[in-house]
Design a protein around this motif. Structure first.
Motif, PDB file in Angstrom:
ATOM      1  N   GLU A 158       0.813  -1.209   0.000  1.00 31.28           N
ATOM      2  CA  GLU A 158       0.000   0.000   0.000  1.00 31.28           C
ATOM      3  C   GLU A 158       0.849   1.263   0.000  1.00 31.28           C
ATOM      4  O   GLU A 158       0.365   2.343  -0.330  1.00 31.28           O
ATOM      5  CB  GLU A 158      -0.933  -0.002   1.217  1.00 31.28           C
ATOM      6  CG  GLU A 158      -1.972  -1.104   1.172  1.00 31.28           C
ATOM      7  CD  GLU A 158      -2.938  -1.034   2.328  1.00 31.28           C
ATOM      8  OE1 GLU A 158      -2.772  -0.144   3.182  1.00 31.28           O
ATOM      9  OE2 GLU A 158      -3.865  -1.864   2.379  1.00 31.28           O
ATOM     10  N   ARG A 159       2.122   1.152   0.359  1.00 37.79           N
ATOM     11  CA  ARG A 159       3.011   2.307   0.348  1.00 37.79           C
ATOM     12  C   ARG A 159       3.785   2.299  -0.962  1.00 37.79           C
ATOM     13  O   ARG A 159       4.367   1.285  -1.344  1.00 37.79           O
ATOM     14  CB  ARG A 159       3.960   2.248   1.540  1.00 37.79           C
ATOM     15  CG  ARG A 159       4.885   3.450   1.651  1.00 37.79           C
ATOM     16  CD  ARG A 159       5.638   3.488   2.963  1.00 37.79           C
ATOM     17  NE  ARG A 159       4.862   4.167   4.000  1.00 37.79           N
ATOM     18  CZ  ARG A 159       4.282   3.578   5.031  1.00 37.79           C
ATOM     19  NH1 ARG A 159       4.368   2.259   5.164  1.00 37.79           N
ATOM     20  NH2 ARG A 159       3.616   4.274   5.924  1.00 37.79           N
ATOM     21  N   GLY A 160       3.794   3.441  -1.662  1.00 40.96           N
ATOM     22  CA  GLY A 160       4.387   3.460  -2.988  1.00 40.96           C
ATOM     23  C   GLY A 160       5.285   4.658  -3.241  1.00 40.96           C
ATOM     24  O   GLY A 160       5.434   5.558  -2.408  1.00 40.96           O
ATOM     25  N   LEU A 161       5.908   4.633  -4.410  1.00 43.81           N
ATOM     26  CA  LEU A 161       6.792   5.692  -4.890  1.00 43.81           C
ATOM     27  C   LEU A 161       6.217   6.172  -6.219  1.00 43.81           C
ATOM     28  O   LEU A 161       6.302   5.475  -7.230  1.00 43.81           O
ATOM     29  CB  LEU A 161       8.213   5.150  -5.070  1.00 43.81           C
ATOM     30  CG  LEU A 161       9.297   6.144  -5.493  1.00 43.81           C
ATOM     31  CD1 LEU A 161       9.566   7.154  -4.378  1.00 43.81           C
ATOM     32  CD2 LEU A 161      10.580   5.392  -5.859  1.00 43.81           C
ATOM     33  N   LEU A 162       5.613   7.353  -6.212  1.00 43.28           N
ATOM     34  CA  LEU A 162       5.006   7.909  -7.418  1.00 43.28           C
ATOM     35  C   LEU A 162       6.043   8.753  -8.151  1.00 43.28           C
ATOM     36  O   LEU A 162       6.607   9.691  -7.579  1.00 43.28           O
ATOM     37  CB  LEU A 162       3.792   8.766  -7.066  1.00 43.28           C
ATOM     38  CG  LEU A 162       2.732   8.141  -6.139  1.00 43.28           C
ATOM     39  CD1 LEU A 162       1.545   9.088  -5.982  1.00 43.28           C
ATOM     40  CD2 LEU A 162       2.286   6.789  -6.661  1.00 43.28           C
ATOM     41  N   THR A 199       0.229  11.727   1.517  1.00 40.46           N
ATOM     42  CA  THR A 199       1.557  12.084   1.024  1.00 40.46           C
ATOM     43  C   THR A 199       2.527  12.172   2.193  1.00 40.46           C
ATOM     44  O   THR A 199       2.427  13.061   3.039  1.00 40.46           O
ATOM     45  CB  THR A 199       1.517  13.427   0.268  1.00 40.46           C
ATOM     46  OG1 THR A 199       0.535  13.354  -0.770  1.00 40.46           O
ATOM     47  CG2 THR A 199       2.874  13.742  -0.338  1.00 40.46           C
ATOM     48  N   GLU A 200       3.463  11.247   2.249  1.00 43.99           N
ATOM     49  CA  GLU A 200       4.419  11.200   3.353  1.00 43.99           C
ATOM     50  C   GLU A 200       5.614  12.117   3.129  1.00 43.99           C
ATOM     51  O   GLU A 200       6.195  12.636   4.080  1.00 43.99           O
ATOM     52  CB  GLU A 200       4.904   9.762   3.548  1.00 43.99           C
ATOM     53  CG  GLU A 200       3.761   8.812   3.926  1.00 43.99           C
ATOM     54  CD  GLU A 200       4.222   7.384   4.086  1.00 43.99           C
ATOM     55  OE1 GLU A 200       5.244   7.019   3.452  1.00 43.99           O
ATOM     56  OE2 GLU A 200       3.585   6.629   4.832  1.00 43.99           O
ATOM     57  N   VAL A 204      -2.600  11.343 -11.540  1.00 44.07           N
ATOM     58  CA  VAL A 204      -1.591  10.524 -10.859  1.00 44.07           C
ATOM     59  C   VAL A 204      -2.199   9.824  -9.650  1.00 44.07           C
ATOM     60  O   VAL A 204      -1.955   8.626  -9.420  1.00 44.07           O
ATOM     61  CB  VAL A 204      -0.387  11.391 -10.434  1.00 44.07           C
ATOM     62  CG1 VAL A 204       0.609  10.563  -9.630  1.00 44.07           C
ATOM     63  CG2 VAL A 204       0.298  11.999 -11.652  1.00 44.07           C
ATOM     64  N   VAL A 205      -2.994  10.545  -8.882  1.00 44.55           N
ATOM     65  CA  VAL A 205      -3.638   9.944  -7.705  1.00 44.55           C
ATOM     66  C   VAL A 205      -4.595   8.835  -8.135  1.00 44.55           C
ATOM     67  O   VAL A 205      -4.694   7.793  -7.471  1.00 44.55           O
ATOM     68  CB  VAL A 205      -4.368  11.026  -6.885  1.00 44.55           C
ATOM     69  CG1 VAL A 205      -5.245  10.388  -5.804  1.00 44.55           C
ATOM     70  CG2 VAL A 205      -3.357  11.969  -6.245  1.00 44.55           C
ATOM     71  N   GLY A 243      -3.826   0.192  -5.920  1.00 44.47           N
ATOM     72  CA  GLY A 243      -3.832  -0.174  -4.503  1.00 44.47           C
ATOM     73  C   GLY A 243      -2.819   0.547  -3.648  1.00 44.47           C
ATOM     74  O   GLY A 243      -2.593   0.145  -2.494  1.00 44.47           O
ATOM     75  N   VAL A 244      -2.200   1.604  -4.156  1.00 41.73           N
ATOM     76  CA  VAL A 244      -1.266   2.397  -3.352  1.00 41.73           C
ATOM     77  C   VAL A 244      -2.049   3.482  -2.626  1.00 41.73           C
ATOM     78  O   VAL A 244      -2.729   4.287  -3.265  1.00 41.73           O
ATOM     79  CB  VAL A 244      -0.168   3.023  -4.237  1.00 41.73           C
ATOM     80  CG1 VAL A 244       0.677   4.003  -3.440  1.00 41.73           C
ATOM     81  CG2 VAL A 244       0.715   1.931  -4.834  1.00 41.73           C
ATOM     82  N   THR A 245      -1.963   3.507  -1.307  1.00 38.92           N
ATOM     83  CA  THR A 245      -2.765   4.456  -0.523  1.00 38.92           C
ATOM     84  C   THR A 245      -1.935   5.497   0.220  1.00 38.92           C
ATOM     85  O   THR A 245      -2.469   6.497   0.690  1.00 38.92           O
ATOM     86  CB  THR A 245      -3.628   3.698   0.493  1.00 38.92           C
ATOM     87  OG1 THR A 245      -2.777   2.957   1.376  1.00 38.92           O
ATOM     88  CG2 THR A 245      -4.593   2.753  -0.209  1.00 38.92           C
ATOM     89  N   ARG A 246      -0.622   5.246   0.370  1.00 37.64           N
ATOM     90  CA  ARG A 246       0.294   6.221   0.964  1.00 37.64           C
ATOM     91  C   ARG A 246       1.545   6.237   0.106  1.00 37.64           C
ATOM     92  O   ARG A 246       1.954   5.202  -0.415  1.00 37.64           O
ATOM     93  CB  ARG A 246       0.636   5.858   2.414  1.00 37.64           C
ATOM     94  CG  ARG A 246      -0.560   5.896   3.346  1.00 37.64           C
ATOM     95  CD  ARG A 246      -0.161   5.546   4.775  1.00 37.64           C
ATOM     96  NE  ARG A 246       0.717   6.558   5.341  1.00 37.64           N
ATOM     97  CZ  ARG A 246       0.285   7.706   5.870  1.00 37.64           C
ATOM     98  NH1 ARG A 246      -1.011   7.969   5.895  1.00 37.64           N
ATOM     99  NH2 ARG A 246       1.124   8.574   6.382  1.00 37.64           N
TER     100      ARG A 246
END
Length: 289
Positions: free
Chosen positions: A30-34, A125-126, A90-91, A98-101
């Motif tokens: 769920e954590r990704g790199l956009l 957005t972290e 992009v969002v 399935g990427v949420t953060r």
């Protein structure tokens, strides 16, 4: 190196701006790199960085590298594309896979889109990482070509060239492809790099294949209305740029630091506007910070 060699797969996601093509890492994290490219590129701009990460054994969050509407393999947008519409697209891709953060990384004008995502999605957005971000100096050159062009002549020259190319048959793309195949484009793209001779030839070929003069001009027109976000950005923001980046103004970092929390800039010797291609290990080091 194509997406399969990098462990990515091609997906097409319907968005409000039209279908968006992206390359996405495997798994269900769920954590990704956009990854968001600039006005003269596509997802392929990130290949040197992803290849370096694989070579060095550096684990990355689940990657989602987009082709913004009108660039790469994504068709022209169904509505005018400003930073807000690009951020929404992009969002939409992130949510569809399935990427949420996420940490969002934007190169050049893609940095504007990255900051817009941070404004619109503060809880998801972290962190934001900017690579040679479009700043006040470029925006001034777009709005006031004479005064701003004197300060950033290389950018003013590129914008003029894109306007001329966009008026040619095929929007100038056939000419750019031909120049890319013959190697002549390397000379014209020289201002983008600190040492053109040291750049992977595939990067220059991709530049010829992926540059969309009309989309570049439209993006510049849209950027003329931009303002740097103020306290709307809540996450930490890091920036990395080449020490010989001709598209960065002397006071850009000060302007960013004034309005962005935790802003810190890293200047990379031996790189120009495409540090992600010339010094990808330095960009990865900022990601690791």
């Amino acid at each position: 190196m194509d997406e399969a060699a990098l462990g990515l797969s091609r997906v097409v996601v319907p968005t409000a701006a039209g279908p968006v093509v992206a390359r996405v890492g495997a798994g269900d994290d769920e954590r990704g790199l956009l990854l968001i490219h600039g006005a003269a590129g596509s997802w392929r701009a990130w290949i040197p960085m992803l290849r370096e990460a694989a070579r060095a054994g550096r684990p990355l969050p689940r990657v989602a590298a987009v082709d913004l509407p009108g660039w790469g393999e994504s068709p022209e947008p169904v509505r005018p594309l400003d930073a807000g519409a690009a951020a929404e697209a992009v969002v939409a891709v992130a949510r569809a896979v399935g990427v949420t953060r996420w940490t969002v990384v934007g190169h050049s004008l893609g940095g504007v889109v990255a900051l817009e995502i941070a404004v619109r999605e503060p809880d998801r957005t972290e962190r934001v990482v900017l690579v040679s971000p479009t700043g006040p100096a470029v925006l001034d050159a777009i709005r006031r070509p004479v005064r701003g062009g004197v300060r950033l002549p290389w950018f003013a020259g590129m914008l003029l060239a894109m306007r001329v190319l966009s008026a040619l048959p095929g929007g100038g793309r056939p000419l750019l492809r031909a120049l890319g195949r013959t190697g002549a484009l390397g000379v014209l793209a020289g201002p983008l790099f600190a040492d053109r001779a040291g750049v992977d030839p595939q990067v220059l070929r991709d530049f010829g294949e992926e540059t969309r003069p009309a989309a570049f001009v439209r993006a510049a027109r849209s950027a003329a209305r931009l303002r740097l976000p103020s306290d709307a950005v809540r996450c930490a923001v890091r920036s990395v740029r080449g020490g010989r980046d001709r598209f960065i103004g002397a006071r850009d970092a000060t302007a960013f630091a004034r309005v962005l929390p935790g802003f810190r800039e890293t200047v990379v010797p031996g790189a120009g506007h495409f540090a992600l291609a010339e010094r990808p290990e330095a960009v990865l080091a900022v990601l690791d910070d």
